[in-house]
Design an enzyme around this catalytic site. Structure first.
Site, mmCIF file in Angstrom:
data_model
loop_
_atom_site.group_PDB
_atom_site.id
_atom_site.type_symbol
_atom_site.label_atom_id
_atom_site.label_comp_id
_atom_site.label_asym_id
_atom_site.label_seq_id
_atom_site.Cartn_x
_atom_site.Cartn_y
_atom_site.Cartn_z
ATOM 1 N N ARG A 137 37.569 32.370 32.860
ATOM 2 C CA ARG A 137 36.168 32.185 32.328
ATOM 3 C C ARG A 137 36.209 31.897 30.935
ATOM 4 O O ARG A 137 35.584 31.030 30.522
ATOM 5 C CB ARG A 137 35.375 33.376 32.370
ATOM 6 N N MET B 229 20.254 26.017 31.556
ATOM 7 C CA MET B 229 19.291 26.858 32.205
ATOM 8 C C MET B 229 19.144 28.238 31.212
ATOM 9 O O MET B 229 19.922 28.335 30.490
ATOM 10 C CB MET B 229 19.702 27.390 33.444
ATOM 11 N N GLN C 77 32.558 26.724 39.627
ATOM 12 C CA GLN C 77 31.437 26.799 38.399
ATOM 13 C C GLN C 77 31.964 27.268 36.969
ATOM 14 O O GLN C 77 32.863 28.064 36.957
ATOM 15 C CB GLN C 77 30.373 27.734 39.048
ATOM 16 N N SER D 182 17.384 33.379 40.414
ATOM 17 C CA SER D 182 17.261 32.090 40.317
ATOM 18 C C SER D 182 15.479 31.819 40.620
ATOM 19 O O SER D 182 14.674 31.045 39.827
ATOM 20 C CB SER D 182 17.807 30.979 40.846
ATOM 21 N N LYS E 184 17.107 32.363 31.249
ATOM 22 C CA LYS E 184 16.377 33.152 32.205
ATOM 23 C C LYS E 184 14.956 33.123 31.386
ATOM 24 O O LYS E 184 14.911 33.298 30.166
ATOM 25 C CB LYS E 184 16.984 34.477 31.872
ATOM 26 N N TYR F 19 24.162 20.885 34.194
ATOM 27 C CA TYR F 19 22.435 21.188 33.760
ATOM 28 C C TYR F 19 22.365 22.593 32.831
ATOM 29 O O TYR F 19 23.393 23.541 32.990
ATOM 30 C CB TYR F 19 21.671 21.439 35.114
HETATM 31 O O1 76R Z 1 32.012 38.016 36.940
HETATM 32 C C1 76R Z 1 31.662 36.999 37.280
HETATM 33 O O2 76R Z 1 31.917 35.974 36.838
HETATM 34 C C2 76R Z 1 31.282 36.652 38.873
HETATM 35 C C3 76R Z 1 29.749 36.934 39.191
HETATM 36 C C4 76R Z 1 29.199 35.822 38.338
HETATM 37 C C5 76R Z 1 28.363 36.058 37.221
HETATM 38 C C6 76R Z 1 28.348 37.448 36.282
HETATM 39 C C7 76R Z 1 28.699 34.727 39.116
HETATM 40 C C8 76R Z 1 29.246 34.199 40.234
HETATM 41 N N1 76R Z 1 27.840 34.082 38.187
HETATM 42 C C9 76R Z 1 27.572 34.943 37.091
HETATM 43 C C10 76R Z 1 26.843 34.705 35.988
HETATM 44 MN MN1 76R Z 1 26.837 32.202 38.437
HETATM 45 N N2 76R Z 1 25.831 30.360 38.742
HETATM 46 C C11 76R Z 1 24.754 30.148 37.855
HETATM 47 C C12 76R Z 1 24.273 28.951 38.823
HETATM 48 O O3 76R Z 1 21.331 26.774 39.942
HETATM 49 C C13 76R Z 1 20.943 28.008 39.704
HETATM 50 O O4 76R Z 1 20.309 28.646 40.388
HETATM 51 C C14 76R Z 1 21.666 28.777 38.937
HETATM 52 C C15 76R Z 1 23.112 28.082 38.201
HETATM 53 C C16 76R Z 1 25.229 28.635 39.704
HETATM 54 C C17 76R Z 1 25.057 27.353 40.543
HETATM 55 C C18 76R Z 1 26.384 29.712 39.828
HETATM 56 C C19 76R Z 1 27.249 29.778 40.536
HETATM 57 N N3 76R Z 1 25.655 32.748 36.727
HETATM 58 C C20 76R Z 1 25.964 33.651 35.846
HETATM 59 C C21 76R Z 1 25.137 33.432 34.492
HETATM 60 C C22 76R Z 1 25.080 34.124 33.272
HETATM 61 C C23 76R Z 1 23.834 35.221 33.622
HETATM 62 C C24 76R Z 1 23.695 36.079 32.416
HETATM 63 O O5 76R Z 1 24.652 36.470 31.715
HETATM 64 O O6 76R Z 1 22.626 36.825 32.523
HETATM 65 C C25 76R Z 1 24.223 32.324 35.016
HETATM 66 C C26 76R Z 1 23.240 31.629 34.035
HETATM 67 C C27 76R Z 1 24.696 31.752 36.207
HETATM 68 C C28 76R Z 1 24.267 30.642 36.900
HETATM 69 N N4 76R Z 1 27.918 31.991 40.083
HETATM 70 C C29 76R Z 1 28.831 33.004 40.362
HETATM 71 C C30 76R Z 1 27.966 30.705 40.760
HETATM 72 C C31 76R Z 1 29.059 30.938 41.717
HETATM 73 C C32 76R Z 1 29.562 29.837 42.801
HETATM 74 C C33 76R Z 1 29.677 32.182 41.683
HETATM 75 C C34 76R Z 1 30.709 32.834 42.530
HETATM 76 C C35 76R Z 1 32.021 32.400 41.669
HETATM 77 C C36 76R Z 1 33.294 33.102 42.212
HETATM 78 O O7 76R Z 1 33.378 34.267 42.706
HETATM 79 O O8 76R Z 1 33.979 32.370 42.188
#
Ligand code: 76R
Length: 274
Positions: free
Chosen positions: A156, A172, A210, A248, A174, A170
């Site tokens: 990460r 985004m 991602q 979302s 909250k 894109y």
């Molecule tokens: O600790 C980790 O990173 C794993 C859990 C995880 C977090 C904390 C995770 C997993 N995401 C996290 C945080 Mn995500 N993610 C998005 C989008 O289009 C949309 O609706 C949203 C855009 C996608 C497509 C996506 C994919 N994620 C976040 C955050 C920060 C939130 C915060 O701090 O408040 C955002 C903005 C966000 C958005 N997410 C995953 C994915 C995918 C594919 C995973 C699984 C990854 C894996 O396990 O390999």
């Protein structure tokens, strides 16, 4: 007096710039063939220089629609270096040929919702698996978890992105309005919601890579979302499926979407008719 700027290297992670350009073909046509050749050589050499800079990565891609022609994603620790490379990229083909039409600045970050060792011990090792502390099995499972997490955290903060052809970007945020204010939820509520989000995300393992980069205070939105895939269907499905997930559905706001194809530079030049 030193002629060098003070490096701006974050305590952890790297700076990330997504850069989008439109090509001014009428300016390009004003160059002689010789000038065009040397302009392309200059950009090619700059890309090589960037890629051979320590801890620095550059993705080059063709943008699918006229929102932009060329996209770059630059990851590098020092904002001074990122800024200098960005200016040079912009001018690399000559003045007014690459016109920036969108850009986004963010930083790689670890997540505040990542499972900690203590949570894993309580919820999984003791709670689910019924193990007791200080047993060999407990120690082994905990070590496995910690190794996996340190590898994941490393990715990460210091990602090395694969050359999968489809790249989607894109920004985004909250939502912060009325009853749907993410920032007025307490930590545990957010953590639980994020766990649901991650469960959906994990079903795309191997199909979607991602990278979520943080941009509060740095750019218009709060995060940059970069998705890599081998098939555009996977981009479309993950974004669709996540729309139903509460994080979302209820709390996300999105900027513009950019879809590109990662290409080696020579192919990219041909693709965009340079
Ligand atoms: O600790 C980790 O990173 C794993 C859990 C995880 C977090 C904390 C995770 C997993 N995401 C996290 C945080 Mn995500 N993610 C998005 C989008 O289009 C949309 O609706 C949203 C855009 C996608 C497509 C996506 C994919 N994620 C976040 C955050 C920060 C939130 C915060 O701090 O408040 C955002 C903005 C966000 C958005 N997410 C995953 C994915 C995918 C594919 C995973 C699984 C990854 C894996 O396990 O390999």
């Amino acid at each position: 007096m030193s002629t060098h700027s003070t490096p701006l290297i974050p305590r952890e992670g790297w700076h990330v710039m997504h850069l989008f350009y439109q090509i001014d073909h009428s300016q390009w046509q004003c160059l002689s063939q010789e000038e065009q050749r040397s302009a392309k050589t200059k950009l090619t050499q700059l890309v090589q220089e960037i890629r051979s800079t320590q801890d620095t990565h550059l993705l080059t891609y063709a943008v699918a629609t006229p929102k932009a022609d060329i996209g770059f994603m630059l990851l590098t620790p020092d904002l001074q270096v990122a800024n200098a490379f960005e200016k040079r990229l912009t001018l690399s083909l000559g003045p007014d040929i690459l016109n920036a039409c969108y850009s986004y600045l963010s930083q790689t970050e670890s997540s505040e919702y990542t499972t900690t060792s203590e949570q894993y011990i309580e919820d999984t090792l003791i709670g689910e698996k019924g193990l007791s502390r200080d047993t060999p099995e407990f120690e082994k499972s905990l070590k496995e978890f910690e190794d996996r997490m340190s590898h994941y955290l490393q990715h990460r903060l210091y990602p090395v992105l694969p050359d999968w052809p489809v790249i989607c970007f894109y920004p985004m945020s909250k939502r912060r309005s009325g009853n749907d204010n993410w920032y007025s939820l307490d930590y545990n509520a957010r953590r639980e919601l994020m766990a649901g989000h991650a469960r959906v995300g994990r079903t795309y393992s191997g199909r979607i890579l991602q990278l979520i980069t943080g941009s509060t205070g740095l750019d218009e939105y709060e995060w940059g979302v970069t998705l890599l895939a081998k098939d555009t269907i996977d981009i479309k499905s993950i974004v669709y499926e996540m729309r139903f997930d509460e994080v979302s559905a209820r709390y996300a706001e999105f900027g513009d979407f950019y879809i590109g194809m990662q290409l080696p530079l020579d192919e990219l030049f041909r693709r965009v008719c340079l």
